[in-house]
Design a protein around this motif. Structure first.
Motif, PDB file in Angstrom:
ATOM      1  N   GLY A 172       8.891  -2.327   1.035  1.00 37.14           N
ATOM      2  CA  GLY A 172       7.585  -1.643   1.125  1.00 37.14           C
ATOM      3  C   GLY A 172       6.933  -2.215   0.222  1.00 37.14           C
ATOM      4  N   THR A 173       5.349  -1.555   0.850  1.00 40.63           N
ATOM      5  CA  THR A 173       4.318  -2.284  -0.199  1.00 40.63           C
ATOM      6  C   THR A 173       3.699  -0.580  -0.754  1.00 40.63           C
ATOM      7  OG1 THR A 173       4.231  -3.731   1.522  1.00 40.63           O
ATOM      8  CG2 THR A 173       2.182  -4.051  -0.408  1.00 40.63           C
ATOM      9  N   LEU A 174       3.008  -0.794  -1.451  1.00 39.12           N
ATOM     10  CA  LEU A 174       2.123   0.031  -2.168  1.00 39.12           C
ATOM     11  C   LEU A 174       0.619   0.237  -2.559  1.00 39.12           C
ATOM     12  CD1 LEU A 174       4.049   1.068  -5.150  1.00 39.12           C
ATOM     13  CD2 LEU A 174       4.423   1.848  -2.946  1.00 39.12           C
ATOM     14  N   ILE A 175      -0.379  -0.105  -1.673  1.00 38.18           N
ATOM     15  CA  ILE A 175      -1.579  -0.367  -2.036  1.00 38.18           C
ATOM     16  C   ILE A 175      -2.363   0.939  -2.583  1.00 38.18           C
ATOM     17  CG2 ILE A 175      -3.493  -1.112  -0.778  1.00 38.18           C
ATOM     18  CD1 ILE A 175      -1.383  -2.134   1.229  1.00 38.18           C
ATOM     19  N   THR A 176      -3.234   0.944  -3.641  1.00 27.75           N
ATOM     20  CA  THR A 176      -4.452   1.398  -4.411  1.00 27.75           C
ATOM     21  C   THR A 176      -6.019   0.770  -4.406  1.00 27.75           C
ATOM     22  OG1 THR A 176      -4.755   3.548  -5.496  1.00 27.75           O
ATOM     23  CG2 THR A 176      -3.896   1.334  -6.203  1.00 27.75           C
ATOM     24  N   THR A 177      -6.568   1.878  -4.731  1.00 28.70           N
ATOM     25  CA  THR A 177      -7.880   0.986  -5.150  1.00 28.70           C
ATOM     26  C   THR A 177      -7.387   0.609  -7.061  1.00 28.70           C
ATOM     27  OG1 THR A 177      -8.829   3.209  -6.044  1.00 28.70           O
ATOM     28  CG2 THR A 177      -9.087   2.444  -3.792  1.00 28.70           C
TER      29      THR A 177
ATOM     30  N   GLU B 207     -12.258  -3.700  -3.762  1.00 26.04           N
ATOM     31  CA  GLU B 207     -11.259  -4.072  -4.247  1.00 26.04           C
ATOM     32  C   GLU B 207     -10.078  -3.292  -3.806  1.00 26.04           C
ATOM     33  OE1 GLU B 207     -12.649  -6.024  -7.518  1.00 26.04           O
ATOM     34  OE2 GLU B 207     -12.233  -8.172  -6.721  1.00 26.04           O
ATOM     35  N   PHE B 208      -9.364  -3.304  -3.654  1.00 26.57           N
ATOM     36  CA  PHE B 208      -7.429  -3.149  -2.731  1.00 26.57           C
ATOM     37  C   PHE B 208      -7.145  -4.214  -4.019  1.00 26.57           C
ATOM     38  CE2 PHE B 208      -9.947  -1.027  -0.316  1.00 26.57           C
ATOM     39  CZ  PHE B 208      -9.615   0.443   0.150  1.00 26.57           C
ATOM     40  N   ILE B 209      -5.524  -3.508  -4.479  1.00 22.71           N
ATOM     41  CA  ILE B 209      -4.010  -4.068  -4.808  1.00 22.71           C
ATOM     42  C   ILE B 209      -3.053  -3.270  -4.327  1.00 22.71           C
ATOM     43  CG2 ILE B 209      -4.324  -2.273  -7.099  1.00 22.71           C
ATOM     44  CD1 ILE B 209      -3.797  -4.764  -9.430  1.00 22.71           C
ATOM     45  N   ALA B 210      -2.350  -4.009  -3.837  1.00 27.84           N
ATOM     46  CA  ALA B 210      -0.888  -4.206  -3.609  1.00 27.84           C
ATOM     47  C   ALA B 210       0.009  -4.848  -4.736  1.00 27.84           C
ATOM     48  CB  ALA B 210      -0.549  -5.214  -2.325  1.00 27.84           C
ATOM     49  N   VAL B 211       1.403  -3.790  -4.746  1.00 21.88           N
ATOM     50  CA  VAL B 211       2.931  -4.466  -5.341  1.00 21.88           C
ATOM     51  C   VAL B 211       3.923  -3.927  -4.188  1.00 21.88           C
ATOM     52  CG1 VAL B 211       4.194  -3.573  -7.441  1.00 21.88           C
ATOM     53  CG2 VAL B 211       1.416  -3.139  -7.376  1.00 21.88           C
ATOM     54  N   GLY B 212       4.688  -5.383  -3.808  1.00 21.39           N
ATOM     55  CA  GLY B 212       5.435  -5.541  -2.786  1.00 21.39           C
ATOM     56  C   GLY B 212       6.708  -4.983  -3.666  1.00 21.39           C
TER      57      GLY B 212
ATOM     58  N   ALA C  71      -6.662  -8.340  -6.813  1.00 20.59           N
ATOM     59  CA  ALA C  71      -6.975  -7.286  -6.142  1.00 20.59           C
ATOM     60  C   ALA C  71      -8.263  -7.872  -4.982  1.00 20.59           C
ATOM     61  CB  ALA C  71      -7.770  -6.480  -6.535  1.00 20.59           C
ATOM     62  N   LYS C  72      -8.469  -7.660  -3.941  1.00 22.38           N
ATOM     63  CA  LYS C  72      -8.605  -8.405  -3.645  1.00 22.38           C
ATOM     64  C   LYS C  72     -10.005  -7.072  -1.815  1.00 22.38           C
ATOM     65  CE  LYS C  72      -7.869 -11.939  -3.974  1.00 22.38           C
ATOM     66  NZ  LYS C  72      -8.531 -13.460  -5.060  1.00 22.38           N
ATOM     67  N   SER C  73     -11.428  -7.746  -1.846  1.00 30.65           N
ATOM     68  CA  SER C  73     -12.039  -6.418  -1.140  1.00 30.65           C
ATOM     69  C   SER C  73     -11.911  -7.360   0.828  1.00 30.65           C
ATOM     70  CB  SER C  73     -13.401  -6.527  -1.206  1.00 30.65           C
ATOM     71  OG  SER C  73     -13.821  -7.501  -1.213  1.00 30.65           O
ATOM     72  N   ILE C  74     -11.895  -6.533   1.170  1.00 27.59           N
ATOM     73  CA  ILE C  74     -11.579  -7.173   2.993  1.00 27.59           C
ATOM     74  C   ILE C  74     -13.725  -7.881   2.740  1.00 27.59           C
ATOM     75  CG2 ILE C  74     -13.062  -4.756   4.202  1.00 27.59           C
ATOM     76  CD1 ILE C  74     -11.028  -5.332   6.064  1.00 27.59           C
ATOM     77  N   GLN C  75     -14.642  -7.700   2.449  1.00 26.15           N
ATOM     78  CA  GLN C  75     -15.685  -7.844   2.722  1.00 26.15           C
ATOM     79  C   GLN C  75     -15.229  -9.328   1.930  1.00 26.15           C
ATOM     80  OE1 GLN C  75     -19.074  -7.441  -0.023  1.00 26.15           O
ATOM     81  NE2 GLN C  75     -20.024  -6.271   1.975  1.00 26.15           N
ATOM     82  N   GLY C  76     -14.677  -9.720   0.948  1.00 25.25           N
ATOM     83  CA  GLY C  76     -14.659 -10.492   0.315  1.00 25.25           C
ATOM     84  C   GLY C  76     -13.990 -11.960   0.727  1.00 25.25           C
ATOM     85  N   VAL C  77     -12.579 -11.189   1.880  1.00 22.23           N
ATOM     86  CA  VAL C  77     -11.527 -11.965   2.218  1.00 22.23           C
ATOM     87  C   VAL C  77     -12.600 -12.372   3.612  1.00 22.23           C
ATOM     88  CG1 VAL C  77      -9.616 -12.514   3.399  1.00 22.23           C
ATOM     89  CG2 VAL C  77      -9.345 -10.959   1.114  1.00 22.23           C
ATOM     90  N   ALA C  78     -13.439 -11.944   4.446  1.00 23.49           N
ATOM     91  CA  ALA C  78     -14.139 -12.114   6.038  1.00 23.49           C
ATOM     92  C   ALA C  78     -15.265 -13.032   4.864  1.00 23.49           C
ATOM     93  CB  ALA C  78     -15.014 -11.309   5.955  1.00 23.49           C
ATOM     94  N   LYS C  79     -15.860 -12.838   4.086  1.00 28.18           N
ATOM     95  CA  LYS C  79     -16.632 -13.996   3.456  1.00 28.18           C
ATOM     96  C   LYS C  79     -16.100 -15.354   3.403  1.00 28.18           C
ATOM     97  CE  LYS C  79     -20.171 -11.184   1.707  1.00 28.18           C
ATOM     98  NZ  LYS C  79     -21.093 -10.820  -0.177  1.00 28.18           N
TER      99      LYS C  79
END
Length: 594
Positions: free
Chosen positions: A468-473, A527-532, A555-563
């Motif tokens: 699974g994946t853990l996600i937090t800010t 920005e969010f960060i994930a740990v598999g 860590a990435k934000s959805i805005q930054g990825v979209a840009k």
């Protein structure tokens, strides 16, 4: 006051000229300002000489920040007037004529990351920022600046620290806390403590860890580890084996050498116990002189006498505390000496000296024998013998039964067995992507390698391993020691893997994604960060979780990825519907709140 029409006309011309001069003064491309500069890792970076003659009016370097050995930026901005705003997809940066990446670009500003210029040599370098205007007739405009890099005298670049040496572990008198001691690493700013390879807490040299908080079980052996940390990163982990104390025993200082495996003792070094045909013994560490009466069968017990201070502090047999006799001797029940290997440890009254005796029990004639293969090495055991799974790994995988056995688990031998050491490796793909299927969101990818020749379809695509994946800010991650596990006490998402990108057949690798969906518009730039992770579920009901190593750079934000997607050539390959999804995440927080 009456003014003639002629004078009125002259005054009008003068006012018009004044307005033009004022307009030119506001956007004077030669306006002088303080140079932006920042220092770090032994170097000073200064941006000056900004020139707006290429049409990028108001161009300036707002800031230069060096935050760590790998993190930092240069921030450039220009006039927010619509006439000078540029299409973010066209923003381009060069240093000495070589393209470098930008990020977090807006119509009137952009950033160049430290990793794009940290390896430049000392001296002057030319920066050029360009883009195409977004209002009116599209045209390319640009501006330039000079980046001066100087070595700061008396400093050197920060490097990752070396691993601590001389690691020692001592238990206190109440047998509740361990003191962790090691050689100080000169370049370290902090240290991390690990239990069986899992980070538990930051620690100081001479700091303590609590047995109950760590969840240590009496008599079990664990691997304590310490690493050194500074701005450049983390060192390798120095480890030491430590056995948790029983209720009536004291743990001796841990040893960084591998414990003796009795199966490695040569046949010629075993001595048959007096009165027995099947039981042999071996006195470890050259302490035969401390055993006055060697093991001998007397009735239903094996009797051993020692030249140690009595009454003994403790006596353990196969890790379990035994009743202590009043004299300097002990007895081992013959019925406890079943086929295989056994260990007796006796500690003197003062708790300062101990003697270890290994027993080897051979099978009676006519006993059925089985072959046990462990990582390709085969050994023969009599029926009823036992083998112990090493305590410092991830356990064994039974290729025949498709089961996982836990570290420290005792396995009876009653059939042929093929075992492989489990060696899961979990990694995160750098960065993130946008989940385009409804519901849309920010997606992180994890790769799990089963290792040791165990096919993924055997172990990953089964109930043996759950992933699974853990996600937090990012801000919560930073506020909680930059650690995220399934046991963390702050808010995070735990997203179970419900499908693999590949079925793993005849391979050792599986990939899956975890996404945070329905992101509120005000959090597009958060920005969010994930740990598999991969959790091994053992046959005895216990489990162990292996986590991917990540840093805040992931860590990435959805805005930054979209840009980033919008500014890439791949953007044109998306369908209009998919482009609309990407474009909606570009809006910044200010626009959304307005």
């Amino acid at each position: 006051m009456n003014i003639s029409k002629r004078k009125q006309g002259i005054l009008a011309i003068i006012c018009t000229i004044a307005m033009i001069v004022t307009s030119i003064t506001v956007y004077n491309p030669r306006e002088v300002k303080a140079a932006a500069s920042g220092s770090g890792n032994g170097m000073k970076y200064t941006v000056s000489g900004e020139s707006q003659e290429g049409g990028l009016i108001g161009f300036t370097c707002n800031d230069v920040k060096i935050l760590s050995a790998v993190d930092g930026y240069m921030h450039f901005a220009w006039s927010g007037d619509k006439a000078y705003q540029v299409d973010t997809k066209t923003i381009k940066a060069q240093i000495d004529g070589v393209d470098v990446a930008t990020y977090n670009s807006n119509p009137s500003d952009t950033f160049i990351a430290y990793n794009q210029f940290k390896d430049l040599e000392a001296g002057e370098h030319q920066i050029k920022i360009s883009g195409t205007t977004s209002a009116g007739e599209a045209k390319e405009i640009y501006a330039t600046a000079t980046l001066k890099i100087e070595k700061v005298e008396g400093t050197t670049a920060v490097e990752k620290p070396s691993a601590p040496v001389g690691l020692e572990v001592h238990i206190d008198g109440t047998k509740t806390n361990y003191t962790i001691a090691f050689g100080t690493v000169a370049t370290a700013t902090s240290y991390k403590f690990y239990l069986d390879g899992t980070y538990k807490k930051d620690i100081t040299n001479g700091g303590t860890v609590n047995i109950e908080e760590l969840g240590l079980e009496a008599g079990k052996t664990y691997k304590f580890g310490v690493s050194a940390v500074n701005a450049a990163g983390e060192s390798d982990i120095t480890t030491i084996n430590v056995t948790a104390p029983g209720k009536e025993e004291e743990t001796t200082t841990g040893s960084s050498t591998k414990p003796l495996d009795p199966s490695d003792i040569k046949d010629s070094e075993w001595t048959v116990a007096l009165g027995s045909k099947t039981v042999s013994y071996y006195i470890a560490d050259g302490k035969a002189d401390k055993v006055q009466v060697k093991p001998q069968l007397e009735g239903d017990n094996y009797y051993i006498a020692f030249s140690l201070a009595a009454k003994f502090k403790s006596v353990t047999f196969d890790g379990v505390s035994k009743d202590v006799e009043e004299g300097a001797f002990c007895k081992v029940k013959a019925s406890d000496l079943t086929s295989g290997y056994h260990t007796l440890v006796v500690t003197d009254f003062h708790g300062k000296e101990s003697v270890t005796i290994y027993f080897k029990v051979a099978e009676e004639e006519g006993t059925t024998k089985y072959t046990v293969s462990i990582d390709g090495e085969s050994k023969t055991f009599g029926e009823g013998a036992t083998i112990v799974v090493p305590a410092d790994g991830q356990g064994y995988y039974d290729v025949t039964k498709k089961l996982a056995y836990a570290p420290g688990e005792v396995l009876p031998v009653n059939k042929n067995m093929t075992l492989k050491s489990i060696a899961l490796n979990v990694t995160m793909t750098p960065g993130a992507s946008i989940r385009l299927a409804a519901p849309t969101g920010l997606r992180f990818q994890t790769t799990v390698k089963s290792g040791n020749g165990i096919a993924a379809d055997e172990i990953l695509n089964s109930s043996t391993v759950t992933t699974g994946t853990l996600i937090t800010t990012l801000d919560l991650y930073k506020d909680n020691g930059k650690t995220l596990t399934r046991d963390s006490k702050y808010n995070f998402l735990d997203i179970a893997n419900d499908g693999w990108f590949n079925d793993g057949t005849k391979t050792e690798t599986g990939k899956f994604c975890g996404s945070i969906i329905k992101i509120q518009s005000g959090n597009y730039d958060r920005e969010f960060i994930a740990v598999g992770y991969a959790t091994i579920n053992y046959s005895n009901g216990k489990s162990k979780t292996v986590y991917a190593n990540v840093t805040e750079n992931n860590a990435k934000s959805i805005q930054g990825v979209a840009k980033k997607i919008q500014g890439s050539a791949a953007y044109n390959k998306y369908t209009p519907t998919q482009k609309a999804i990407i474009d909606k995440y570009i809006a910044n927080r200010k626009e959304i709140l307005e």
